[in-house]
Scaffold this motif. Structure first.
Motif, PDB file in Angstrom:
ATOM      1  N   ASN A 123      98.935  89.865  37.956  1.00 45.98           N
ATOM      2  CA  ASN A 123      99.244  88.434  37.858  1.00 45.98           C
ATOM      3  C   ASN A 123     100.059  87.991  39.073  1.00 45.98           C
ATOM      4  O   ASN A 123     101.237  87.707  38.980  1.00 45.98           O
ATOM      5  CB  ASN A 123     100.045  88.140  36.586  1.00 45.98           C
ATOM      6  CG  ASN A 123      99.146  87.833  35.399  1.00 45.98           C
ATOM      7  OD1 ASN A 123      98.006  87.395  35.558  1.00 45.98           O
ATOM      8  ND2 ASN A 123      99.654  88.058  34.200  1.00 45.98           N
ATOM      9  N   VAL A 155      92.801  88.576  35.618  1.00 44.18           N
ATOM     10  CA  VAL A 155      92.211  89.393  34.554  1.00 44.18           C
ATOM     11  C   VAL A 155      92.966  89.046  33.281  1.00 44.18           C
ATOM     12  O   VAL A 155      94.185  89.161  33.239  1.00 44.18           O
ATOM     13  CB  VAL A 155      92.357  90.909  34.823  1.00 44.18           C
ATOM     14  CG1 VAL A 155      91.794  91.715  33.655  1.00 44.18           C
ATOM     15  CG2 VAL A 155      91.659  91.306  36.115  1.00 44.18           C
ATOM     16  N   SER A 156      92.263  88.602  32.290  1.00 47.91           N
ATOM     17  CA  SER A 156      92.931  88.258  31.036  1.00 47.91           C
ATOM     18  C   SER A 156      92.332  89.005  29.864  1.00 47.91           C
ATOM     19  O   SER A 156      91.149  89.331  29.853  1.00 47.91           O
ATOM     20  CB  SER A 156      92.841  86.757  30.761  1.00 47.91           C
ATOM     21  OG  SER A 156      93.450  86.469  29.520  1.00 47.91           O
ATOM     22  N   GLY A 178      94.713  91.193  27.999  1.00 40.69           N
ATOM     23  CA  GLY A 178      95.672  92.238  27.643  1.00 40.69           C
ATOM     24  C   GLY A 178      95.051  93.621  27.762  1.00 40.69           C
ATOM     25  O   GLY A 178      93.995  93.799  28.379  1.00 40.69           O
ATOM     26  N   LYS A 230      93.897  81.781  36.916  1.00 37.52           N
ATOM     27  CA  LYS A 230      94.550  82.645  35.923  1.00 37.52           C
ATOM     28  C   LYS A 230      95.939  82.109  35.569  1.00 37.52           C
ATOM     29  O   LYS A 230      96.363  82.154  34.414  1.00 37.52           O
ATOM     30  CB  LYS A 230      94.665  84.088  36.439  1.00 37.52           C
ATOM     31  CG  LYS A 230      95.442  85.032  35.506  1.00 37.52           C
ATOM     32  CD  LYS A 230      94.759  85.150  34.171  1.00 37.52           C
ATOM     33  CE  LYS A 230      95.431  85.908  33.056  1.00 37.52           C
ATOM     34  NZ  LYS A 230      96.695  86.472  33.099  1.00 37.52           N
ATOM     35  N   HIS A 233      95.455  79.331  33.253  1.00 37.95           N
ATOM     36  CA  HIS A 233      95.094  79.951  31.972  1.00 37.95           C
ATOM     37  C   HIS A 233      96.361  80.313  31.197  1.00 37.95           C
ATOM     38  O   HIS A 233      96.492  80.022  30.004  1.00 37.95           O
ATOM     39  CB  HIS A 233      94.247  81.208  32.211  1.00 37.95           C
ATOM     40  CG  HIS A 233      94.116  82.103  31.009  1.00 37.95           C
ATOM     41  ND1 HIS A 233      95.132  82.946  30.584  1.00 37.95           N
ATOM     42  CD2 HIS A 233      93.120  82.272  30.106  1.00 37.95           C
ATOM     43  CE1 HIS A 233      94.745  83.595  29.497  1.00 37.95           C
ATOM     44  NE2 HIS A 233      93.524  83.201  29.185  1.00 37.95           N
ATOM     45  N   ASN A 234      97.308  80.926  31.867  1.00 33.86           N
ATOM     46  CA  ASN A 234      98.538  81.329  31.192  1.00 33.86           C
ATOM     47  C   ASN A 234      99.373  80.120  30.771  1.00 33.86           C
ATOM     48  O   ASN A 234      99.994  80.145  29.707  1.00 33.86           O
ATOM     49  CB  ASN A 234      99.351  82.272  32.075  1.00 33.86           C
ATOM     50  CG  ASN A 234      98.803  83.684  32.037  1.00 33.86           C
ATOM     51  OD1 ASN A 234      97.623  83.883  31.785  1.00 33.86           O
ATOM     52  ND2 ASN A 234      99.641  84.662  32.300  1.00 33.86           N
ATOM     53  N   GLU A 282      97.844  78.950  27.776  1.00 35.13           N
ATOM     54  CA  GLU A 282      98.195  79.940  26.742  1.00 35.13           C
ATOM     55  C   GLU A 282      99.582  79.611  26.153  1.00 35.13           C
ATOM     56  O   GLU A 282      99.755  79.593  24.925  1.00 35.13           O
ATOM     57  CB  GLU A 282      98.179  81.320  27.404  1.00 35.13           C
ATOM     58  CG  GLU A 282      98.666  82.489  26.579  1.00 35.13           C
ATOM     59  CD  GLU A 282      98.690  83.786  27.434  1.00 35.13           C
ATOM     60  OE1 GLU A 282      97.642  84.148  27.990  1.00 35.13           O
ATOM     61  OE2 GLU A 282      99.760  84.418  27.540  1.00 35.13           O
ATOM     62  N   TYR A 283     100.542  79.316  26.996  1.00 38.10           N
ATOM     63  CA  TYR A 283     101.889  78.953  26.518  1.00 38.10           C
ATOM     64  C   TYR A 283     101.806  77.737  25.607  1.00 38.10           C
ATOM     65  O   TYR A 283     102.447  77.664  24.562  1.00 38.10           O
ATOM     66  CB  TYR A 283     102.796  78.586  27.699  1.00 38.10           C
ATOM     67  CG  TYR A 283     103.455  79.728  28.448  1.00 38.10           C
ATOM     68  CD1 TYR A 283     102.769  80.888  28.771  1.00 38.10           C
ATOM     69  CD2 TYR A 283     104.780  79.615  28.876  1.00 38.10           C
ATOM     70  CE1 TYR A 283     103.386  81.903  29.498  1.00 38.10           C
ATOM     71  CE2 TYR A 283     105.408  80.624  29.608  1.00 38.10           C
ATOM     72  CZ  TYR A 283     104.696  81.765  29.914  1.00 38.10           C
ATOM     73  OH  TYR A 283     105.305  82.761  30.639  1.00 38.10           O
ATOM     74  N   GLN A 334     109.490  85.263  28.627  1.00 32.50           N
ATOM     75  CA  GLN A 334     108.349  84.981  29.504  1.00 32.50           C
ATOM     76  C   GLN A 334     108.487  85.783  30.786  1.00 32.50           C
ATOM     77  O   GLN A 334     109.581  86.025  31.257  1.00 32.50           O
ATOM     78  CB  GLN A 334     108.262  83.494  29.826  1.00 32.50           C
ATOM     79  CG  GLN A 334     109.535  82.917  30.399  1.00 32.50           C
ATOM     80  CD  GLN A 334     109.337  81.481  30.861  1.00 32.50           C
ATOM     81  OE1 GLN A 334     108.412  81.174  31.588  1.00 32.50           O
ATOM     82  NE2 GLN A 334     110.219  80.608  30.416  1.00 32.50           N
ATOM     83  N   LYS A 335     107.311  86.134  31.304  1.00 34.78           N
ATOM     84  CA  LYS A 335     107.330  86.886  32.565  1.00 34.78           C
ATOM     85  C   LYS A 335     107.243  85.958  33.757  1.00 34.78           C
ATOM     86  O   LYS A 335     107.464  86.391  34.879  1.00 34.78           O
ATOM     87  CB  LYS A 335     106.198  87.905  32.582  1.00 34.78           C
ATOM     88  CG  LYS A 335     106.430  89.063  31.623  1.00 34.78           C
ATOM     89  CD  LYS A 335     105.661  90.291  32.067  1.00 34.78           C
ATOM     90  CE  LYS A 335     104.987  90.992  30.908  1.00 34.78           C
ATOM     91  NZ  LYS A 335     103.815  90.273  30.396  1.00 34.78           N
ATOM     92  N   GLY A 336     106.907  84.718  33.563  1.00 37.57           N
ATOM     93  CA  GLY A 336     107.004  83.787  34.691  1.00 37.57           C
ATOM     94  C   GLY A 336     105.761  83.006  35.059  1.00 37.57           C
ATOM     95  O   GLY A 336     105.841  82.083  35.856  1.00 37.57           O
ATOM     96  N   THR A 337     104.609  83.358  34.484  1.00 35.99           N
ATOM     97  CA  THR A 337     103.403  82.619  34.893  1.00 35.99           C
ATOM     98  C   THR A 337     103.419  81.178  34.387  1.00 35.99           C
ATOM     99  O   THR A 337     102.902  80.286  35.054  1.00 35.99           O
ATOM    100  CB  THR A 337     102.122  83.322  34.406  1.00 35.99           C
ATOM    101  OG1 THR A 337     102.309  83.717  33.055  1.00 35.99           O
ATOM    102  CG2 THR A 337     101.818  84.544  35.243  1.00 35.99           C
ATOM    103  N   ILE A 355      92.915  85.607  26.514  1.00 35.80           N
ATOM    104  CA  ILE A 355      93.825  85.292  25.411  1.00 35.80           C
ATOM    105  C   ILE A 355      93.517  83.919  24.794  1.00 35.80           C
ATOM    106  O   ILE A 355      93.683  83.728  23.597  1.00 35.80           O
ATOM    107  CB  ILE A 355      95.301  85.342  25.899  1.00 35.80           C
ATOM    108  CG1 ILE A 355      95.636  86.719  26.505  1.00 35.80           C
ATOM    109  CG2 ILE A 355      96.270  85.007  24.761  1.00 35.80           C
ATOM    110  CD1 ILE A 355      95.565  87.892  25.566  1.00 35.80           C
TER     111      ILE A 355
HETATM  112  C1  6PG Z   1      96.460  87.552  29.556  1.00 35.96           C
HETATM  113  C2  6PG Z   1      97.908  87.292  29.323  1.00 35.96           C
HETATM  114  C3  6PG Z   1      98.729  88.245  30.113  1.00 35.96           C
HETATM  115  C4  6PG Z   1     100.167  88.337  29.658  1.00 35.96           C
HETATM  116  C5  6PG Z   1     101.036  87.353  30.380  1.00 35.96           C
HETATM  117  C6  6PG Z   1     101.860  86.426  29.573  1.00 35.96           C
HETATM  118  O1  6PG Z   1      95.802  86.612  29.978  1.00 35.96           O
HETATM  119  O2  6PG Z   1      95.999  88.662  29.293  1.00 35.96           O
HETATM  120  O3  6PG Z   1      98.229  85.992  29.700  1.00 35.96           O
HETATM  121  O4  6PG Z   1      98.571  87.931  31.457  1.00 35.96           O
HETATM  122  O5  6PG Z   1     100.316  88.410  28.327  1.00 35.96           O
HETATM  123  O6  6PG Z   1     101.812  88.163  31.205  1.00 35.96           O
HETATM  124  O7  6PG Z   1     103.142  86.908  29.427  1.00 35.96           O
HETATM  125  P1  6PG Z   1     104.486  86.079  29.236  1.00 35.96           P
HETATM  126  O8  6PG Z   1     104.395  85.408  27.919  1.00 35.96           O
HETATM  127  O9  6PG Z   1     105.489  87.171  29.255  1.00 35.96           O
HETATM  128  O10 6PG Z   1     104.648  85.162  30.394  1.00 35.96           O
END
Ligand code: 6PG
Length: 477
Positions: free
Chosen positions: A102, A127-128, A130, A182, A185-186, A189-190, A259-262, A366
């Motif tokens: 990422n 790549v999504s 997990g 990507k 996408h994240n 996702e949030y 969160q990791k930052g995306t 995801i």
């Molecule tokens: C995915 C996920 C994956 C991961 C992220 C989110 O598409 O497979 O998005 O990239 O779970 O790192 O993580 P955070 O919630 O820690 O930001």
């Protein structure tokens, strides 16, 4: 040299990608900084396919057929640069380095440009899905040159998730386009996760449902238009009881979302491009708010409706209303995310096909959902669609949902249940459809205190009113 592709960085994502490739009949060279991981992979999964374990960078590079394809699966940031610096000098023109982590798309643009100078292809790839996705079929979003996709694409399409036989992998666009998509996408996702979490909070707070009951509600929703991976796993999480205490699992987990930052990157980029991705921003801020324990402790006693006392006056129909509010808010979140991709594509000259993005998100990732097929259809029908909200089916679905949506948001306000995701989505909808916005007044204020000028609805040009000297005098600026 006999490996068609190699993977360096064999933590769980790299390992599972390597296994997925091998399971599809590709010979995969393996490399890891510490050789133990390479040995473990071969010991445990060697029978799944054809692996070529290597221990040095030179050995790894020698094992690869040309053009060499090296998948780098290490932590984003400095570790990625270190791996590139290690391998690039060993490669020959036409070889392809693939960063499947990422990474921030701006880093990918920088790396791509630097390696292009040296005749190498650099493919930043989203790549999504997990760990499980990486092993059984992820959604893959490669950027980089079109010619690199000619040799890489078939391999990736082979191991990607399939929907109706179509691989969830497509060449997104040049340089950082894949990592950008990507990232969005994240962000989506949030947003999706936050909206689902708010739905849970509403069903519990307003109807008094227990987590297990809410799991059932979600299972029902999952048979309809909300059918998605995130709803499915949410039902499982809610139905889970903590083995140690017997309490609902969701009640024993600390309520501080990490969160990791995306998500943060997505919001930062939204601000830079001036794209109102309010749903993603609220979802990201909701996570940071949850983590501010001291702030929350200091505010805990503030007046307002309390959960148990507030209940009442809410009918059983409320659950259906929440379904509608969730659907409408979700359309807003996706509309915003796709607008961000559109803006990024224009800004960086990527020519991203939004329908193709929706198509590769239908499976493996995801946010995979039935819904994405409808988005694909909307962009197939009109590639330059200004907003999903204005397109046929979505338009009527959101219009049909809006009474329920408004009633859910007002109930939340009345009961003191925070719904930043639902509320901001509705505000966005109302702002977009408004005939006039109070932005006109903001322009007046700016002109008053800073002579920042304004435009008029009835004449071309920029104007300034001399507020202090003579408010009746207006000058063309
Ligand atoms: C995915 C996920 C994956 C991961 C992220 C989110 O598409 O497979 O998005 O990239 O779970 O790192 O993580 P955070 O919630 O820690 O930001």
């Amino acid at each position: 040299s006999r490996a068609s592709i190699g993977v360096t960085g064999l933590a769980v994502m790299g390992r599972n990608l390597a296994r997925n490739l091998a399971r599809h009949g590709h010979t995969v060279a393996l490399h890891n900084r510490s050789p133990q991981r390479t040995r473990d992979l071969v010991d445990q999964f060697g029978s799944e396919g054809d692996f070529v374990p290597t221990h040095t960078a030179e050995e790894f590079v020698r094992a690869l057929e040309r053009p060499r394809k090296l998948v780098v699966m290490v932590k984003a940031g400095t570790p990625t640069d270190a791996v590139i610096d290690e391998f690039a000098p060993l490669l020959e023109p036409g070889d392809i380095i693939i960063d499947a982590g990422n990474a921030h798309f701006a880093d990918t643009r920088r790396r791509e440009a630097a390696l292009r100078e040296r005749g190498l292809h650099f493919v930043g790839t989203g790549v999504s899905g997990g760990e499980e996705g990486a092993l059984h079929g992820p959604s893959i979003m490669p950027g980089g040159s079109a010619s690199s996709y000619d040799s890489l694409g078939p391999l990736f399409e082979d191991i990607a998730a399939k929907v109706d036989g179509a691989p969830c992998c497509t060449h997104i666009g040049p340089d950082g386009a894949g990592h950008f998509v990507k990232m969005v996408h994240n962000g989506i996702e949030y947003s999706d996760m936050q909206l689902i979490a708010e739905s849970f909070d509403l069903l519990r707070g307003a109807l008094g449902y227990e987590p297990a009951q809410i799991a059932d509600v979600f299972r029902t929703w999952n048979t309809g238009r909300l059918d998605s991976y995130l709803i499915e796993i949410t039902a499982e999480v809610l139905a889970h009881t903590d083995p140690a205490t017997g309490a609902p699992f969701v009640d024993v987990v600390a309520d501080e979302a990490e969160q990791k930052g995306t998500g943060r990157w997505t919001v930062q980029n939204g601000l830079e491009l001036g794209v109102p991705i309010t749903g993603i921003a609220e979802a990201t801020f909701a996570r940071s708010l949850s983590g501010h324990t001291e702030l929350r402790r200091a505010a805990r006693g503030l007046a307002g409706p309390t959960r148990s006392a507030a209940r009442g006056g809410v009918s059983e129909r409320f659950a259906d209303d929440v379904e509608q509010a969730l659907y409408a808010s979700k359309v807003v979140a996706y509309a915003q995310g796709f607008n961000q991709i559109q803006a990024g594509s224009a800004e960086y000259g990527w020519n991203v096909d939004l329908g193709a993005v929706a198509a590769v998100w239908r499976g493996g990732c995801i946010i995979r959902a039935k819904f994405l097929d409808d988005i694909r259809g909307a962009y197939r029908a009109e590639a330059g669609l200004p907003t999903l909200l204005a397109s046929g089916e979505f338009r009527s679905a959101v219009e049909d949902a809006q009474d329920a949506w408004r009633s859910v948001v007002s109930t939340a306000v009345r009961l003191g249940i925070p719904t930043p995701g639902f509320s901001t989505a509705l505000a966005y909808y109302d702002a977009l459809r408004a005939e006039r916005l109070p932005a006109a007044l903001v322009q007046g204020q700016r002109d008053y205190f800073g002579a920042h000028t304004y435009r008029r609805v009835d004449r071309d040009g920029s104007f300034h009113t001399t507020w202090a000297a003579d408010p009746r005098a207006e000058h063309e600026a």
